[in-house]
Design a protein around this motif. Structure first.
Motif, PDB file in Angstrom:
ATOM      1  N   TYR A   1     -72.221   5.648 -54.250  1.00 50.84           N
ATOM      2  CA  TYR A   1     -72.507   4.398 -53.563  1.00 50.84           C
ATOM      3  C   TYR A   1     -73.821   4.516 -52.797  1.00 50.84           C
ATOM      4  O   TYR A   1     -74.182   5.568 -52.297  1.00 50.84           O
ATOM      5  CB  TYR A   1     -71.388   4.060 -52.567  1.00 50.84           C
ATOM      6  N   TYR A   2     -74.542   3.413 -52.739  1.00 51.46           N
ATOM      7  CA  TYR A   2     -75.714   3.331 -51.867  1.00 51.46           C
ATOM      8  C   TYR A   2     -75.754   1.937 -51.286  1.00 51.46           C
ATOM      9  O   TYR A   2     -75.755   0.950 -52.017  1.00 51.46           O
ATOM     10  CB  TYR A   2     -76.996   3.630 -52.650  1.00 51.46           C
ATOM     11  N   ARG A   3     -75.758   1.830 -49.992  1.00 46.77           N
ATOM     12  CA  ARG A   3     -75.769   0.560 -49.273  1.00 46.77           C
ATOM     13  C   ARG A   3     -74.672  -0.371 -49.784  1.00 46.77           C
ATOM     14  O   ARG A   3     -74.908  -1.523 -50.152  1.00 46.77           O
ATOM     15  CB  ARG A   3     -77.131  -0.119 -49.387  1.00 46.77           C
ATOM     16  N   GLY A   4     -73.460   0.174 -49.825  1.00 43.34           N
ATOM     17  CA  GLY A   4     -72.312  -0.648 -50.169  1.00 43.34           C
ATOM     18  C   GLY A   4     -72.228  -1.081 -51.603  1.00 43.34           C
ATOM     19  O   GLY A   4     -71.574  -2.060 -51.939  1.00 43.34           O
ATOM     20  N   ARG A   5     -72.907  -0.351 -52.490  1.00 41.00           N
ATOM     21  CA  ARG A   5     -72.921  -0.765 -53.875  1.00 41.00           C
ATOM     22  C   ARG A   5     -72.834   0.474 -54.757  1.00 41.00           C
ATOM     23  O   ARG A   5     -73.418   1.498 -54.446  1.00 41.00           O
ATOM     24  CB  ARG A   5     -74.224  -1.492 -54.178  1.00 41.00           C
ATOM     25  N   GLN A   6     -72.088   0.370 -55.839  1.00 44.65           N
ATOM     26  CA  GLN A   6     -72.014   1.478 -56.779  1.00 44.65           C
ATOM     27  C   GLN A   6     -73.322   1.543 -57.551  1.00 44.65           C
ATOM     28  O   GLN A   6     -73.698   0.579 -58.204  1.00 44.65           O
ATOM     29  CB  GLN A   6     -70.849   1.255 -57.747  1.00 44.65           C
TER      30      GLN A   6
ATOM     31  N   SER B   1     -70.687   5.490 -46.203  1.00 51.76           N
ATOM     32  CA  SER B   1     -69.860   4.407 -45.665  1.00 51.76           C
ATOM     33  C   SER B   1     -68.663   4.126 -46.555  1.00 51.76           C
ATOM     34  O   SER B   1     -67.717   3.466 -46.150  1.00 51.76           O
ATOM     35  CB  SER B   1     -70.702   3.136 -45.508  1.00 51.76           C
TER      36      SER B   1
ATOM     37  N   LYS C   1     -77.700  12.651 -48.347  1.00 55.99           N
ATOM     38  CA  LYS C   1     -79.027  12.589 -47.753  1.00 55.99           C
ATOM     39  C   LYS C   1     -79.387  11.143 -47.448  1.00 55.99           C
ATOM     40  O   LYS C   1     -78.971  10.222 -48.164  1.00 55.99           O
ATOM     41  CB  LYS C   1     -80.060  13.176 -48.726  1.00 55.99           C
TER      42      LYS C   1
ATOM     43  N   GLU D   1     -71.057  12.020 -53.983  1.00 55.15           N
ATOM     44  CA  GLU D   1     -69.614  12.105 -54.236  1.00 55.15           C
ATOM     45  C   GLU D   1     -69.097  10.856 -54.936  1.00 55.15           C
ATOM     46  O   GLU D   1     -68.322  10.940 -55.875  1.00 55.15           O
ATOM     47  CB  GLU D   1     -68.860  12.303 -52.912  1.00 55.15           C
ATOM     48  N   CYS D   2     -69.497   9.677 -54.428  1.00 57.98           N
ATOM     49  CA  CYS D   2     -68.930   8.445 -54.975  1.00 57.98           C
ATOM     50  C   CYS D   2     -69.978   7.566 -55.641  1.00 57.98           C
ATOM     51  O   CYS D   2     -69.630   6.586 -56.296  1.00 57.98           O
ATOM     52  CB  CYS D   2     -68.212   7.650 -53.884  1.00 57.98           C
TER      53      CYS D   2
ATOM     54  N   HIS E   1     -81.349   7.753 -47.481  1.00 59.59           N
ATOM     55  CA  HIS E   1     -82.090   7.047 -48.529  1.00 59.59           C
ATOM     56  C   HIS E   1     -81.751   7.581 -49.911  1.00 59.59           C
ATOM     57  O   HIS E   1     -82.531   7.440 -50.846  1.00 59.59           O
ATOM     58  CB  HIS E   1     -83.604   7.119 -48.291  1.00 59.59           C
ATOM     59  N   ASN E   2     -80.577   8.192 -50.019  1.00 60.73           N
ATOM     60  CA  ASN E   2     -80.115   8.684 -51.310  1.00 60.73           C
ATOM     61  C   ASN E   2     -78.722   8.142 -51.568  1.00 60.73           C
ATOM     62  O   ASN E   2     -77.950   7.957 -50.621  1.00 60.73           O
ATOM     63  CB  ASN E   2     -80.051  10.214 -51.329  1.00 60.73           C
ATOM     64  N   ALA E   3     -78.405   7.919 -52.832  1.00 57.12           N
ATOM     65  CA  ALA E   3     -77.049   7.525 -53.172  1.00 57.12           C
ATOM     66  C   ALA E   3     -76.103   8.681 -52.865  1.00 57.12           C
ATOM     67  O   ALA E   3     -76.491   9.845 -52.928  1.00 57.12           O
ATOM     68  CB  ALA E   3     -76.963   7.149 -54.645  1.00 57.12           C
TER      69      ALA E   3
END
Lengths: 59, 204
Positions: free
Chosen positions: A48-53, A31, A38, A45-46, A40-42
């Motif tokens: 991020y996971y669920r809008g958070r670094q 996003s 993948k 590339e960037c 459920h994986n961060a």
């Protein structure tokens, strides 16, 4: 000891292996950066996971 | 009647396993955020969370219990001084495990495990949004808002459409700025943090 009576034919061997294919990994679009990652994986590339670094990426 | 299914052995003897969890706990309490394998991270929760629950109330018995599990004065001290009070009213779930892909070398799946109370940045809005979309019953409210938003965009002038993305960009910048600072403080490796910030500024 018991031994195989016959060599397994190529056809028989390959028929056995017909069901051993590896399925494709389902990927999601990040996003934040739009790269594929993948589920459920961060994002690799960037980071991020669920809008958070969550991890810093050093290229 | 399948006994002994709880927990993971981690290919270790009980003593070795205990030592592993102690070491991981020590690192987690000190750094608030560590990278390890997914299996270890998930197992670590079973070990750490009860200790954090204990450390919410500071008394002799709790300190003794926690010390008997950790055998490390410094860790116990910072548990009761920082981690316990920070947990506050949180009813468990003090840690967060996020998968971050595979380790090169043995291909082990790696994860970040972090203390929620020390790594809460700004995921709240995003998380609630996601939760809403998951609920089948609430989709009606979402549908009601979504077409309205589309109509707004359609009605809006081009000039306003131009303004909106810029606002969004500045917002995301401030967000990455705050997270960047946190990550810089958290990262052991200063070089990686520096490179990350460089990359970030390029994007801006």
């Amino acid at each position: 000891m018991a031994h195989p009576k016959r060599k397994i034919s190529k056809a028989r061997r390959d028929k056995r292996r017909a069901h051993q294919a590896i399925s494709e990994v389902t990927l999601a679009k990040c996003s934040n950066c739009g790269a594929f990652h993948k589920y459920h994986n961060a994002c690799p590339e960037c980071g991020y996971y669920r809008g958070r670094q969550v991890i810093s990426i050093n290229n | 009647m399948r006994h002994r299914v709880k927990g993971k052995g981690l290919s270790r003897t009980p003593a070795h396993r205990k030592a592993t969890f102690r070491a991981l706990t020590k690192a987690l309490v000190k750094e608030h955020r560590i990278v390890t394998t997914v299996t270890k991270a998930k197992e670590l929760r079973r070990f750490v969370e009860p200790l954090i629950t204990r450390s919410k109330e500071d008394n002799n018995l709790n300190r003794k219990e926690v010390f008997s599990a950790l055998q490390d004065k410094e860790t116990v001290k910072s548990l009761f001084a920082e981690v316990g009070p920070a947990a506050g009213d949180r009813p468990g779930g003090y840690t967060r495990v996020i998968k971050i892909g595979h380790r090169q070398g043995d291909g082990a799946e790696m994860a970040v495990i972090e203390l929620v109370d020390f790594n809460d940045v700004q995921p709240e809005a995003k998380e609630t949004k996601k939760k809403k979309t998951r609920r089948a019953g609430k989709s009606s409210t979402k549908k009601a808002t979504a077409p309205a938003a589309i109509e707004e965009v359609a009605v809006d002038n081009e000039a306003e459409n131009v303004v909106e993305p810029i606002e969004n960009a500045s917002e995301s910048n401030s967000v990455t700025e705050s997270t960047k600072n946190i990550i810089e403080t958290l990262e052991m490796n200063d070089d990686s943090a520096g490179e990350f910030s460089q990359k970030d500024s390029d994007e801006e």
